[in-house]
Motif scaffolding. Structure first.
Motif, PDB file in Angstrom:
ATOM      1  N   GLU A   1      38.286  32.814  18.237  1.00 41.99           N
ATOM      2  CA  GLU A   1      39.385  33.781  18.181  1.00 41.99           C
ATOM      3  C   GLU A   1      38.960  35.067  17.487  1.00 41.99           C
ATOM      4  O   GLU A   1      39.339  36.167  17.900  1.00 41.99           O
ATOM      5  CB  GLU A   1      40.587  33.157  17.462  1.00 41.99           C
ATOM      6  CG  GLU A   1      41.320  32.083  18.248  1.00 41.99           C
ATOM      7  CD  GLU A   1      40.598  30.743  18.217  1.00 41.99           C
ATOM      8  OE1 GLU A   1      39.574  30.641  17.506  1.00 41.99           O
ATOM      9  OE2 GLU A   1      41.057  29.812  18.895  1.00 41.99           O
ATOM     10  N   ILE A   2      38.181  34.932  16.400  1.00 44.91           N
ATOM     11  CA  ILE A   2      37.707  36.135  15.693  1.00 44.91           C
ATOM     12  C   ILE A   2      36.751  36.919  16.589  1.00 44.91           C
ATOM     13  O   ILE A   2      36.762  38.161  16.616  1.00 44.91           O
ATOM     14  CB  ILE A   2      37.031  35.758  14.357  1.00 44.91           C
ATOM     15  CG1 ILE A   2      38.066  35.135  13.411  1.00 44.91           C
ATOM     16  CG2 ILE A   2      36.383  36.975  13.715  1.00 44.91           C
ATOM     17  CD1 ILE A   2      37.504  34.712  12.081  1.00 44.91           C
ATOM     18  N   GLY A   3      35.933  36.182  17.345  1.00 43.14           N
ATOM     19  CA  GLY A   3      35.044  36.857  18.295  1.00 43.14           C
ATOM     20  C   GLY A   3      35.829  37.615  19.350  1.00 43.14           C
ATOM     21  O   GLY A   3      35.467  38.734  19.722  1.00 43.14           O
ATOM     22  N   ASP A   4      36.913  37.002  19.839  1.00 42.72           N
ATOM     23  CA  ASP A   4      37.768  37.687  20.819  1.00 42.72           C
ATOM     24  C   ASP A   4      38.382  38.939  20.209  1.00 42.72           C
ATOM     25  O   ASP A   4      38.474  39.985  20.862  1.00 42.72           O
ATOM     26  CB  ASP A   4      38.875  36.748  21.295  1.00 42.72           C
ATOM     27  CG  ASP A   4      38.326  35.599  22.134  1.00 42.72           C
ATOM     28  OD1 ASP A   4      37.196  35.738  22.636  1.00 42.72           O
ATOM     29  OD2 ASP A   4      39.019  34.571  22.261  1.00 42.72           O
ATOM     30  N   LEU A   5      38.821  38.823  18.935  1.00 43.88           N
ATOM     31  CA  LEU A   5      39.398  39.986  18.248  1.00 43.88           C
ATOM     32  C   LEU A   5      38.354  41.085  18.090  1.00 43.88           C
ATOM     33  O   LEU A   5      38.647  42.271  18.288  1.00 43.88           O
ATOM     34  CB  LEU A   5      39.941  39.564  16.880  1.00 43.88           C
ATOM     35  CG  LEU A   5      40.545  40.667  16.012  1.00 43.88           C
ATOM     36  CD1 LEU A   5      41.752  41.295  16.702  1.00 43.88           C
ATOM     37  CD2 LEU A   5      40.943  40.118  14.646  1.00 43.88           C
ATOM     38  N   ALA A   6      37.121  40.678  17.754  1.00 41.18           N
ATOM     39  CA  ALA A   6      36.049  41.663  17.596  1.00 41.18           C
ATOM     40  C   ALA A   6      35.756  42.377  18.903  1.00 41.18           C
ATOM     41  O   ALA A   6      35.581  43.602  18.942  1.00 41.18           O
ATOM     42  CB  ALA A   6      34.789  40.969  17.074  1.00 41.18           C
ATOM     43  N   GLN A   7      35.707  41.610  20.000  1.00 43.02           N
ATOM     44  CA  GLN A   7      35.466  42.232  21.304  1.00 43.02           C
ATOM     45  C   GLN A   7      36.605  43.170  21.689  1.00 43.02           C
ATOM     46  O   GLN A   7      36.376  44.216  22.310  1.00 43.02           O
ATOM     47  CB  GLN A   7      35.297  41.142  22.357  1.00 43.02           C
ATOM     48  CG  GLN A   7      34.013  40.341  22.195  1.00 43.02           C
ATOM     49  CD  GLN A   7      33.884  39.227  23.215  1.00 43.02           C
ATOM     50  OE1 GLN A   7      34.766  39.028  24.043  1.00 43.02           O
ATOM     51  NE2 GLN A   7      32.785  38.496  23.151  1.00 43.02           N
ATOM     52  N   THR A   8      37.834  42.794  21.306  1.00 39.07           N
ATOM     53  CA  THR A   8      38.974  43.676  21.574  1.00 39.07           C
ATOM     54  C   THR A   8      38.831  44.980  20.797  1.00 39.07           C
ATOM     55  O   THR A   8      39.107  46.066  21.327  1.00 39.07           O
ATOM     56  CB  THR A   8      40.288  42.975  21.171  1.00 39.07           C
ATOM     57  OG1 THR A   8      40.409  41.755  21.912  1.00 39.07           O
ATOM     58  CG2 THR A   8      41.491  43.865  21.476  1.00 39.07           C
ATOM     59  N   PHE A   9      38.397  44.889  19.539  1.00 37.69           N
ATOM     60  CA  PHE A   9      38.163  46.082  18.721  1.00 37.69           C
ATOM     61  C   PHE A   9      37.118  46.977  19.381  1.00 37.69           C
ATOM     62  O   PHE A   9      37.292  48.198  19.468  1.00 37.69           O
ATOM     63  CB  PHE A   9      37.685  45.674  17.322  1.00 37.69           C
ATOM     64  CG  PHE A   9      38.777  45.604  16.302  1.00 37.69           C
ATOM     65  CD1 PHE A   9      39.799  44.671  16.423  1.00 37.69           C
ATOM     66  CD2 PHE A   9      38.813  46.468  15.223  1.00 37.69           C
ATOM     67  CE1 PHE A   9      40.810  44.588  15.492  1.00 37.69           C
ATOM     68  CE2 PHE A   9      39.827  46.416  14.299  1.00 37.69           C
ATOM     69  CZ  PHE A   9      40.828  45.467  14.419  1.00 37.69           C
ATOM     70  N   GLU A  10      36.024  46.348  19.831  1.00 35.59           N
ATOM     71  CA  GLU A  10      34.941  47.137  20.429  1.00 35.59           C
ATOM     72  C   GLU A  10      35.399  47.794  21.725  1.00 35.59           C
ATOM     73  O   GLU A  10      35.079  48.955  21.990  1.00 35.59           O
ATOM     74  CB  GLU A  10      33.741  46.224  20.689  1.00 35.59           C
ATOM     75  CG  GLU A  10      32.460  46.967  21.005  1.00 35.59           C
ATOM     76  CD  GLU A  10      31.254  46.062  20.940  1.00 35.59           C
ATOM     77  OE1 GLU A  10      30.191  46.508  20.492  1.00 35.59           O
ATOM     78  OE2 GLU A  10      31.372  44.895  21.360  1.00 35.59           O
ATOM     79  N   HIS A  11      36.156  47.035  22.545  1.00 33.38           N
ATOM     80  CA  HIS A  11      36.690  47.607  23.786  1.00 33.38           C
ATOM     81  C   HIS A  11      37.642  48.753  23.479  1.00 33.38           C
ATOM     82  O   HIS A  11      37.616  49.788  24.153  1.00 33.38           O
ATOM     83  CB  HIS A  11      37.401  46.514  24.578  1.00 33.38           C
ATOM     84  CG  HIS A  11      38.030  47.000  25.844  1.00 33.38           C
ATOM     85  ND1 HIS A  11      37.298  47.400  26.950  1.00 33.38           N
ATOM     86  CD2 HIS A  11      39.332  47.193  26.177  1.00 33.38           C
ATOM     87  CE1 HIS A  11      38.102  47.790  27.902  1.00 33.38           C
ATOM     88  NE2 HIS A  11      39.351  47.685  27.470  1.00 33.38           N
ATOM     89  N   MET A  12      38.487  48.569  22.452  1.00 35.21           N
ATOM     90  CA  MET A  12      39.426  49.621  22.060  1.00 35.21           C
ATOM     91  C   MET A  12      38.675  50.882  21.642  1.00 35.21           C
ATOM     92  O   MET A  12      39.052  51.998  22.025  1.00 35.21           O
ATOM     93  CB  MET A  12      40.302  49.135  20.914  1.00 35.21           C
ATOM     94  CG  MET A  12      41.296  50.159  20.385  1.00 35.21           C
ATOM     95  SD  MET A  12      42.172  49.574  18.915  1.00 35.21           S
ATOM     96  CE  MET A  12      40.841  49.548  17.709  1.00 35.21           C
ATOM     97  N   ALA A  13      37.597  50.700  20.877  1.00 39.11           N
ATOM     98  CA  ALA A  13      36.814  51.858  20.436  1.00 39.11           C
ATOM     99  C   ALA A  13      36.211  52.585  21.634  1.00 39.11           C
ATOM    100  O   ALA A  13      36.199  53.819  21.686  1.00 39.11           O
ATOM    101  CB  ALA A  13      35.710  51.409  19.481  1.00 39.11           C
ATOM    102  N   GLY A  14      35.714  51.789  22.614  1.00 35.93           N
ATOM    103  CA  GLY A  14      35.145  52.404  23.807  1.00 35.93           C
ATOM    104  C   GLY A  14      36.176  53.190  24.594  1.00 35.93           C
ATOM    105  O   GLY A  14      35.895  54.291  25.081  1.00 35.93           O
ATOM    106  N   GLU A  15      37.394  52.628  24.717  1.00 34.29           N
ATOM    107  CA  GLU A  15      38.457  53.324  25.445  1.00 34.29           C
ATOM    108  C   GLU A  15      38.889  54.595  24.707  1.00 34.29           C
ATOM    109  O   GLU A  15      39.145  55.625  25.331  1.00 34.29           O
ATOM    110  CB  GLU A  15      39.657  52.389  25.628  1.00 34.29           C
ATOM    111  CG  GLU A  15      39.406  51.245  26.603  1.00 34.29           C
ATOM    112  CD  GLU A  15      39.087  51.737  27.993  1.00 34.29           C
ATOM    113  OE1 GLU A  15      39.828  52.591  28.504  1.00 34.29           O
ATOM    114  OE2 GLU A  15      38.080  51.275  28.576  1.00 34.29           O
ATOM    115  N   ILE A  16      38.973  54.490  23.373  1.00 37.77           N
ATOM    116  CA  ILE A  16      39.342  55.675  22.586  1.00 37.77           C
ATOM    117  C   ILE A  16      38.288  56.766  22.751  1.00 37.77           C
ATOM    118  O   ILE A  16      38.605  57.949  22.932  1.00 37.77           O
ATOM    119  CB  ILE A  16      39.512  55.312  21.098  1.00 37.77           C
ATOM    120  CG1 ILE A  16      40.740  54.419  20.903  1.00 37.77           C
ATOM    121  CG2 ILE A  16      39.654  56.569  20.238  1.00 37.77           C
ATOM    122  CD1 ILE A  16      40.897  53.892  19.492  1.00 37.77           C
TER     123      ILE A  16
END
Length: 337
Positions: free
Chosen positions: A91-106
């Motif tokens: 779950e933490i890995g999924d959250l981390a990937q979401t953070f990274e994807h969010m940063a890329g989109e931003i």
């Protein structure tokens, strides 16, 4: 330890038989067992503490990584990447990937906005420079009639270009705040299509492009919709086609209809769109070629207007071959609202 038993004769105690044994060996055994259990308990406790610490570290390390990542995002560093070897597949890995994807989109949105601002600045500066230059030229006393007509024509064209740009920015603002509302009425699609062709035919002829319309059914019934918004969509698609179609090319508007939907295709022999950009062209600010004039908002706005009419836009294109943009409209939109 002693065990005593009375000796009785005729129910009279005559003596006592006593058996005595030493408990030293038993005490030693019990001590050894107790010591062994204590040592085993300590060993198990140490193992448990060690496992708990490692488990806690496996939780806190990714969280510390996420905290540092979030701090970098807060300071505007959107290019940062997570250390994937410290991130587990949980779950933490999924959250981390979401953070990274969010940063890329931003970061992608930020770059698109920067390019958009640069493009808009250029789009504003060019017509304003032309208007300013020709307005000064027209102030000369010895200007000829031909130069006067040319200058007034350029000023008129550049003014219309500015108006279109401002209207796109206003529509974008309304879309962003969900404030676009349709004025629903009965729309004659056939008349609307022919009107757009007549309106833009002169521009097409100037670029040596053949612009035409065809209808796949004999009788096109009127549909419910916002006439001005639908005209805006069709004009935008045809103007884009004219912009990217070379001389001697053609643009065809094809209209078909069934009981539920009206379908309009704008087909051209223009420069086309790269396959990897097909899904991006409907995004706000996106322009495949920033050297071309435009705000990058036209297709995004058109897409939203078509959605409000219960339809969708589909784009088929091949680079250096041409593009076909198809959009569908519900014939009776009020029944679906």
């Amino acid at each position: 330890m002693s065990v005593s038993v009375p000796l009785k004769v005729n129910n009279v105690i005559e003596g006592v038989a006593r058996f005595t044994v030493s408990l030293n060996a038993i005490d030693t055994t019990i001590f050894k067992i107790a010591l062994g259990l204590i040592l085993a308990g300590i060993f198990i406790l140490l193992i448990t503490i060690s496992i708990s610490l490692r488990f806690a570290e496996s939780l806190t390390q990714p969280l510390r990584e996420l905290k540092e990542f979030a701090n970098e995002l807060a300071h505007g560093n959107y290019n940062i990447k997570l250390k994937n070897n410290k991130i587990r597949n949980d779950e933490i890995g999924d959250l981390a990937q979401t953070f990274e994807h969010m940063a890329g989109e931003i970061d992608k949105t930020r770059r698109l906005k920067e390019e958009f601002i640069s493009s808009i600045s250029h789009e504003l500066r060019t017509p304003l420079t032309s208007i300013k230059g020709w307005s000064e030229t027209l102030g000369y006393e010895n200007i000829s009639k031909d130069e006067l007509d040319l200058g007034l024509g350029i000023i008129q064209d550049e003014t219309e270009r500015l108006i279109k740009l401002v209207e796109e920015l206003l529509d974008f603002s309304r879309l962003s705040s969900d404030r676009i509302r349709l004025q629903i009425d009965m729309v004659d699609i056939e008349a609307l299509t022919k009107g757009v062709v007549n309106q833009l035919k002169v521009k097409a002829i100037e670029n040596n492009i053949n612009l035409s319309a065809s209808f796949e059914v004999q009788e096109i019934i009127n549909i419910q919709g916002d006439k001005n918004r639908l005209r805006q969509v069709l004009i935008n698609l045809v103007q884009n086609a004219i912009k990217f179609t070379p001389p001697d090319g053609y643009i065809e508007i094809i209209v078909s209809q069934n009981e539920e939907f009206t379908t309009i295709k704008v087909k051209d022999t223009g420069s086309g769109i790269k396959e990897e950009n097909l899904e991006k062209v409907l995004e706000k600010f996106f322009q495949e070629d920033f050297h071309k004039s435009g705000s990058g908002l036209g297709l995004a706005i058109s897409n939203e207007i078509v959605k409000l009419h219960g339809g969708k836009i589909n784009i088929e294109s091949k680079k250096d071959v041409g593009t076909t943009i198809t959009f569908t409209l519900k014939n009776k939109i009020l029944e679906s609202i």
